[in-house]
Design a protein around this motif. Sequence first.
Motif, PDB file in Angstrom:
ATOM      1  N   LEU A 173       2.289 -25.489  52.760  1.00  0.00           N
ATOM      2  CA  LEU A 173       1.385 -24.497  52.180  1.00  0.00           C
ATOM      3  C   LEU A 173       0.164 -25.133  51.514  1.00  0.00           C
ATOM      4  N   PRO A 174       0.303 -26.262  50.794  1.00  0.00           N
ATOM      5  CA  PRO A 174      -0.912 -26.881  50.215  1.00  0.00           C
ATOM      6  C   PRO A 174      -1.949 -27.253  51.271  1.00  0.00           C
ATOM      7  N   VAL A 175      -1.499 -27.741  52.427  1.00  0.00           N
ATOM      8  CA  VAL A 175      -2.438 -28.091  53.501  1.00  0.00           C
ATOM      9  C   VAL A 175      -3.148 -26.847  54.017  1.00  0.00           C
ATOM     10  N   ILE A 176      -2.397 -25.759  54.169  1.00  0.00           N
ATOM     11  CA  ILE A 176      -2.993 -24.509  54.648  1.00  0.00           C
ATOM     12  C   ILE A 176      -4.010 -23.979  53.643  1.00  0.00           C
ATOM     13  N   ILE A 177      -3.682 -24.069  52.360  1.00  0.00           N
ATOM     14  CA  ILE A 177      -4.599 -23.581  51.326  1.00  0.00           C
ATOM     15  C   ILE A 177      -5.893 -24.391  51.315  1.00  0.00           C
ATOM     16  N   ILE A 178      -5.770 -25.718  51.401  1.00  0.00           N
ATOM     17  CA  ILE A 178      -6.967 -26.569  51.397  1.00  0.00           C
ATOM     18  C   ILE A 178      -7.827 -26.297  52.627  1.00  0.00           C
ATOM     19  N   MET A 179      -7.175 -26.190  53.785  1.00  0.00           N
ATOM     20  CA  MET A 179      -7.911 -25.922  55.013  1.00  0.00           C
ATOM     21  C   MET A 179      -8.609 -24.564  54.954  1.00  0.00           C
ATOM     22  N   THR A 180      -7.928 -23.556  54.418  1.00  0.00           N
ATOM     23  CA  THR A 180      -8.524 -22.225  54.310  1.00  0.00           C
ATOM     24  C   THR A 180      -9.708 -22.237  53.354  1.00  0.00           C
ATOM     25  N   ALA A 181      -9.573 -22.942  52.233  1.00  0.00           N
ATOM     26  CA  ALA A 181     -10.678 -23.022  51.269  1.00  0.00           C
ATOM     27  C   ALA A 181     -11.905 -23.698  51.887  1.00  0.00           C
ATOM     28  N   LEU A 182     -11.684 -24.766  52.640  1.00  0.00           N
ATOM     29  CA  LEU A 182     -12.804 -25.446  53.292  1.00  0.00           C
ATOM     30  C   LEU A 182     -13.475 -24.547  54.327  1.00  0.00           C
ATOM     31  N   ASN A 183     -12.673 -23.799  55.071  1.00  0.00           N
ATOM     32  CA  ASN A 183     -13.249 -22.875  56.050  1.00  0.00           C
ATOM     33  C   ASN A 183     -14.056 -21.781  55.381  1.00  0.00           C
ATOM     34  N   VAL A 184     -13.566 -21.287  54.244  1.00  0.00           N
ATOM     35  CA  VAL A 184     -14.301 -20.247  53.520  1.00  0.00           C
ATOM     36  C   VAL A 184     -15.649 -20.776  53.039  1.00  0.00           C
ATOM     37  N   LEU A 185     -15.672 -22.041  52.614  1.00  0.00           N
ATOM     38  CA  LEU A 185     -16.901 -22.603  52.056  1.00  0.00           C
ATOM     39  C   LEU A 185     -17.909 -23.040  53.121  1.00  0.00           C
ATOM     40  N   TYR A 186     -17.424 -23.366  54.309  1.00  0.00           N
ATOM     41  CA  TYR A 186     -18.325 -23.945  55.309  1.00  0.00           C
ATOM     42  C   TYR A 186     -18.599 -23.029  56.505  1.00  0.00           C
ATOM     43  N   LEU A 187     -17.762 -22.031  56.732  1.00  0.00           N
ATOM     44  CA  LEU A 187     -18.034 -21.102  57.825  1.00  0.00           C
ATOM     45  C   LEU A 187     -19.071 -20.077  57.364  1.00  0.00           C
ATOM     46  N   ARG A 188     -20.189 -20.042  58.057  1.00  0.00           N
ATOM     47  CA  ARG A 188     -21.288 -19.171  57.643  1.00  0.00           C
ATOM     48  C   ARG A 188     -21.222 -17.825  58.350  1.00  0.00           C
ATOM     49  N   GLY A 189     -21.828 -16.828  57.714  1.00  0.00           N
ATOM     50  CA  GLY A 189     -21.884 -15.495  58.266  1.00  0.00           C
ATOM     51  C   GLY A 189     -23.127 -14.760  57.795  1.00  0.00           C
ATOM     52  N   ASP A 190     -23.289 -13.548  58.287  1.00  0.00           N
ATOM     53  CA  ASP A 190     -24.479 -12.762  57.934  1.00  0.00           C
ATOM     54  C   ASP A 190     -24.380 -12.150  56.533  1.00  0.00           C
ATOM     55  N   THR A 191     -23.183 -11.728  56.139  1.00  0.00           N
ATOM     56  CA  THR A 191     -22.992 -11.086  54.828  1.00  0.00           C
ATOM     57  C   THR A 191     -22.603 -12.150  53.809  1.00  0.00           C
ATOM     58  N   VAL A 192     -23.597 -12.730  53.135  1.00  0.00           N
ATOM     59  CA  VAL A 192     -23.367 -13.815  52.178  1.00  0.00           C
ATOM     60  C   VAL A 192     -22.981 -13.226  50.825  1.00  0.00           C
ATOM     61  N   LEU A 193     -21.860 -13.698  50.283  1.00  0.00           N
ATOM     62  CA  LEU A 193     -21.403 -13.257  48.970  1.00  0.00           C
ATOM     63  C   LEU A 193     -21.768 -14.227  47.868  1.00  0.00           C
ATOM     64  N   TRP A 194     -21.817 -15.511  48.196  1.00  0.00           N
ATOM     65  CA  TRP A 194     -22.114 -16.541  47.196  1.00  0.00           C
ATOM     66  C   TRP A 194     -22.625 -17.774  47.922  1.00  0.00           C
ATOM     67  N   GLU A 195     -23.581 -18.441  47.345  1.00  0.00           N
ATOM     68  CA  GLU A 195     -24.169 -19.621  47.983  1.00  0.00           C
ATOM     69  C   GLU A 195     -24.603 -20.606  46.913  1.00  0.00           C
ATOM     70  N   TRP A 196     -24.265 -21.864  47.133  1.00  0.00           N
ATOM     71  CA  TRP A 196     -24.683 -22.931  46.220  1.00  0.00           C
ATOM     72  C   TRP A 196     -24.661 -24.248  46.980  1.00  0.00           C
ATOM     73  N   TRP A 197     -25.786 -24.944  46.942  1.00  0.00           N
ATOM     74  CA  TRP A 197     -25.945 -26.234  47.626  1.00  0.00           C
ATOM     75  C   TRP A 197     -25.575 -26.059  49.103  1.00  0.00           C
ATOM     76  N   THR A 198     -24.599 -26.799  49.602  1.00  0.00           N
ATOM     77  CA  THR A 198     -24.223 -26.654  51.016  1.00  0.00           C
ATOM     78  C   THR A 198     -23.071 -25.676  51.224  1.00  0.00           C
ATOM     79  N   PHE A 199     -22.590 -25.082  50.134  1.00  0.00           N
ATOM     80  CA  PHE A 199     -21.450 -24.174  50.222  1.00  0.00           C
ATOM     81  C   PHE A 199     -21.942 -22.736  50.333  1.00  0.00           C
TER      82      PHE A 199
END
Length: 269
Positions: A74-100
């Motif tokens: 589960l820790p690996v899944i959580i880390i992977m999901t968090a990275l995907n949330v921060l780096y996968l871009r989309g049209d409806t932006v909720l939050w943005e800072w630096w490269t995240f």
Amino acid sequence: MLDGISFGQYFPAPSVLHRLDARIKILLTILMVVILFIPSGFAGMGAVALFIVIIYALSRIPFRLALRSVRAILPVIIIMTALNVLYLRGDTVLWEWWTFTVSVEGIIKAAFMALRIILLIVVTSLLTYTTTPIDLTDGLERLLRPLNKIRVPVHDLAMIMTIALRFIPTLMEEAEKIMSAQKARGADIDTGGFLKRIKALIPILVPLLVSAVRRAVDLATAMDCRCYRGGEGRTQMRQMKFAPRDGIAVAVCLLLLAAVIAANMFVPV
């Protein structure tokens, strides 16, 4: 720490899945892995998830065992999901800072990938839950037998893979015993920062490695005492035969494959 790992264990139960031919179960597991990579939306993935739940119900295996396997990573899944949330871009932006960037589309894609990984773990665990190590070895050897013509040591490879799967729970249990012994002597394993926990694992890994080598030597001695010489001239007490239930299982999985492809084409979201 390691009590959630149940992969590699066999769970005996009087179910139709346990009575399936080991070769069919191996092939169907590979097919299910392929099926899990076909859906591009939650409609197809939801259908596969429902099918897997039905399979567990038919196998009479408590679904908590599958959840234990997921909890182990589960820790690996959580880390992977968090990275995907921060780096996968989309049209409806909720939050943005630096490269995240956090977007609705990124959250949906990250959740979809996490669900796919969870289902992969659950469906592959079912193979070892319903198949004994001996049947798994025989099934792998039968499936890979054509490779003998090009001098591939099929029997040795099947034996190595099965022994590795068989000793995963044993090594986990041994690690738990070593950790309990270290804690009884005052070792602090569960608290502190990341680096501190890594350093605390060194007194555990060393005796675990020694124990693994000792078990390997004992296993080699036992096999040698029983005059084990590999697959050459080896006979089998139980012959594998296909039954009507194996054909039904293949047909059901092929229907699932067709349904997932159809859902992916007509209901992609």
